[in-house]
Scaffold this active site. Structure first.
Site, PDB file in Angstrom:
ATOM      1  N   LYS A 116      56.004  29.731  67.590  1.00  0.00           N
ATOM      2  CA  LYS A 116      55.357  28.774  68.499  1.00  0.00           C
ATOM      3  C   LYS A 116      56.362  27.712  68.885  1.00  0.00           C
ATOM      4  O   LYS A 116      57.304  27.443  68.122  1.00  0.00           O
ATOM      5  CB  LYS A 116      54.145  28.114  67.808  1.00  0.00           C
ATOM      6  CG  LYS A 116      53.101  27.607  68.771  1.00  0.00           C
ATOM      7  CD  LYS A 116      52.218  28.716  69.314  1.00  0.00           C
ATOM      8  CE  LYS A 116      51.255  28.224  70.351  1.00  0.00           C
ATOM      9  NZ  LYS A 116      50.259  29.247  70.695  1.00  0.00           N
ATOM     10  N   TYR A 229      38.270  23.419  79.312  1.00  0.00           N
ATOM     11  CA  TYR A 229      38.067  24.130  80.579  1.00  0.00           C
ATOM     12  C   TYR A 229      39.413  24.421  81.233  1.00  0.00           C
ATOM     13  O   TYR A 229      39.612  24.220  82.431  1.00  0.00           O
ATOM     14  CB  TYR A 229      37.156  23.305  81.505  1.00  0.00           C
ATOM     15  CG  TYR A 229      36.305  24.164  82.406  1.00  0.00           C
ATOM     16  CD1 TYR A 229      35.266  24.935  81.891  1.00  0.00           C
ATOM     17  CD2 TYR A 229      36.536  24.210  83.779  1.00  0.00           C
ATOM     18  CE1 TYR A 229      34.480  25.730  82.710  1.00  0.00           C
ATOM     19  CE2 TYR A 229      35.746  24.998  84.611  1.00  0.00           C
ATOM     20  CZ  TYR A 229      34.722  25.757  84.065  1.00  0.00           C
ATOM     21  OH  TYR A 229      33.936  26.542  84.887  1.00  0.00           O
ATOM     22  N   GLY A 230      40.365  24.901  80.413  1.00  0.00           N
ATOM     23  CA  GLY A 230      41.653  25.322  80.947  1.00  0.00           C
ATOM     24  C   GLY A 230      41.650  26.830  81.082  1.00  0.00           C
ATOM     25  O   GLY A 230      40.634  27.438  81.449  1.00  0.00           O
ATOM     26  N   ASN A 231      42.768  27.441  80.750  1.00  0.00           N
ATOM     27  CA  ASN A 231      42.866  28.897  80.890  1.00  0.00           C
ATOM     28  C   ASN A 231      41.773  29.600  80.076  1.00  0.00           C
ATOM     29  O   ASN A 231      40.986  30.382  80.615  1.00  0.00           O
ATOM     30  CB  ASN A 231      44.269  29.349  80.455  1.00  0.00           C
ATOM     31  CG  ASN A 231      44.389  30.856  80.430  1.00  0.00           C
ATOM     32  OD1 ASN A 231      43.896  31.517  79.513  1.00  0.00           O
ATOM     33  ND2 ASN A 231      45.006  31.430  81.448  1.00  0.00           N
TER      34      ASN A 231
END
Ligand code: NAD
Length: 427
Positions: A116, A229-231
């Site tokens: 990451k 409420y993104g990808n």
């Protein structure tokens, strides 16, 4: 004259996500009676790089950013994992996310390890030019440890296909030729894969579909709340309606949430977010806080934002029958126990959101072939991977009488431990 510089490296958040990840592993290691050297090895990243990035700002000044890349474990293959741009990013958050990537690639059985990356920054305050220069600066520093056979980044929170395009371009300049497979989640025109955009949500919904069948709970019309409420979150809304007929009654983002008991229409909410930058104040909805959204009386709750939102403080207020964890690390170990005892069916993060890395892996394969698949084929292959992984985890949970997260750990850790042993890292 020099001015005093205030450190912008954040203190660790509480609960510390890396301690959570280690605690989850410890529990699995005990049940598996894992060799103590392997256990010790798997508690820590194998490699990490800390970078300092000078970036020229639009006003002519230079701002210094700090970033990380953590390569957690590559026993099963090159490491893979997204890059997050977030003001609260910390090394321990990146370590935790890198550990979860290791378990994620193992649970869906793709030949990769876990990594990451992250940069401490607030992309919302940056112009496009500043964001591009920051993205390129990150790759100039981290590029030396990346490679198709070493480590392959992708998007995560507040990073986008456009950012991946800048990064792929910078990497191509460093190498002297295009190496599209080194960064996934790219736009289609730059070697991206069909079906990557909605893959994370789609994979989680395939798992939910299977869970609904097993528990004999009708999903058509089932009330649903989505945090983030993104990808991941916005595609969960779109595909939740399209694929399963869910009725989404509440959604939220970093500025707050909206609720309508009759259901929120995807196209209209998405258009409102595009226009105003947030879901809040969507016409015809009532406001709701992010905390209250998780406690709504709904059948399905979908955390799709950040870590540690379900803890021992609110777990007993969650009444959903299914917790579909598209976010990484939304639930702490204490909360897991409470949810399990209350009969909430949790589809755990590194299984539930593995659709993203699975299609990223498909993207790498297509980049290597230089031959591209149809969207239909990507969906079919994703469905096959997710459905199979879901049932292995479910069956393991039944067999050992443990919750699904622990079962997912049992499956994933066994695979990584086997690879570590076969390579002779630990006798
Ligand atoms: P994104 O940047 O596209 O969207 C993040 C969303 O979360 C935004 O709507 C933002 O407003 C919202 N948010 C931020 N802080 C919040 C808060 N405190 N409360 C409520 N909402 C908040 O990010 P994404 O890619 O959708 O990632 C969301 C989660 O899914 C993360 O945990 C990420 O690690 C995980 N995930 C993403 C992918 C992927 O392919 N994008 C894959 C696996 C897991």
């Amino acid at each position: 004259m020099a001015t005093a510089v205030k450190s912008d490296i954040k203190l660790e958040p509480s609960p510390n996500p890396f301690e959570v990840a280690q605690q989850q592993l410890d529990e699995a290691a005990e049940l598996l009676e894992l060799d103590s050297a392997i256990h010790h090895l798997l508690r820590w990243p194998m490699r990490e790089l800390h970078v300092t990035l000078p970036v020229r700002m639009d006003d002519g000044s230079t701002k210094i950013y700090h970033g990380f890349r953590v390569q957690y474990n590559d026993a099963r293959g090159p490491t893979k994992g997204g890059i997050r741009f977030h003001p609260d990013e910390t090394i321990d958050t990146v370590r935790a996310l890198a550990a979860w990537m290791t378990w994620k690639t193992a649970v869906v059985d793709i030949p990769l390890g876990g990594a990451k990356g992250g940069v401490i920054c607030n992309p919302k305050e940056l112009s496009d030019g500043e964001l591009e220069r920051l993205s390129r600066a990150y790759i100039r520093q981290v590029g030396r440890i990346l490679g198709l056979k070493k480590d392959i980044p992708a998007p995560d929170v507040y990073t986008t296909p456009q950012i991946m395009a800048w990064m792929a371009d910078e990497y191509a300049f460093m190498k002297g030729h295009n190496e599209f497979g080194v960064i996934t989640g790219k736009p289609l025109a730059l070697g991206g894969s069909a079906g990557r955009g909605d893959a994370t949500a789609r994979g989680g919904l395939y798992c939910l579909r299977e869970a609904g069948k097993l528990l004999d709970i009708k999903l058509d019309g089932a009330t649903t709340a989505i945090q983030g409420y993104g990808n991941a979150g916005s595609f969960a809304h779109k595909l939740g309606v399209e694929l399963l007929g869910l009725t989404v009654v509440a959604v939220s983002d970093s500025r707050g949430g909206i609720y309508n008991k009759g259901g929120l229409e995807y196209d209209a909410v998405f258009a409102h977010k595009q226009k105003t930058g947030s879901v809040v104040e969507f016409p015809g909805s009532e406001p709701i806080t992010n905390e209250a959204l998780l406690e709504l009386d709904v059948t399905i709750s979908i955390p799709a934002a950040l870590e540690s939102v379900i803890t021992e403080r609110n777990a007993n207020k969650i009444s959903a029958k299914f917790l579909v964890e598209l976010a990484n690390g939304p639930t702490t170990p204490e909360a897991d126990k409470i949810l399990y005892e209350a009969g909430c069916y949790v589809i755990p993060d590194f299984l539930c959101n593995a659709g993203g890395v699975t299609v990223s892996y498909f993207e790498m394969v297509q980049n290597s072939y230089n031959y591209y698949w149809t969207e239909q084929l990507v969906h079919e292959r994703l469905d096959e991977k997710m459905t199979s992984a879901f049932h292995v985890v479910h069956d393991t949970a039944q067999e050992h009488k443990v919750h699904n997260r622990l079962a997912a750990y049992l499956v994933a850790v066994s695979k990584v431990a086997e690879a570590v042993k076969l390579r002779g890292w630990v006798s």
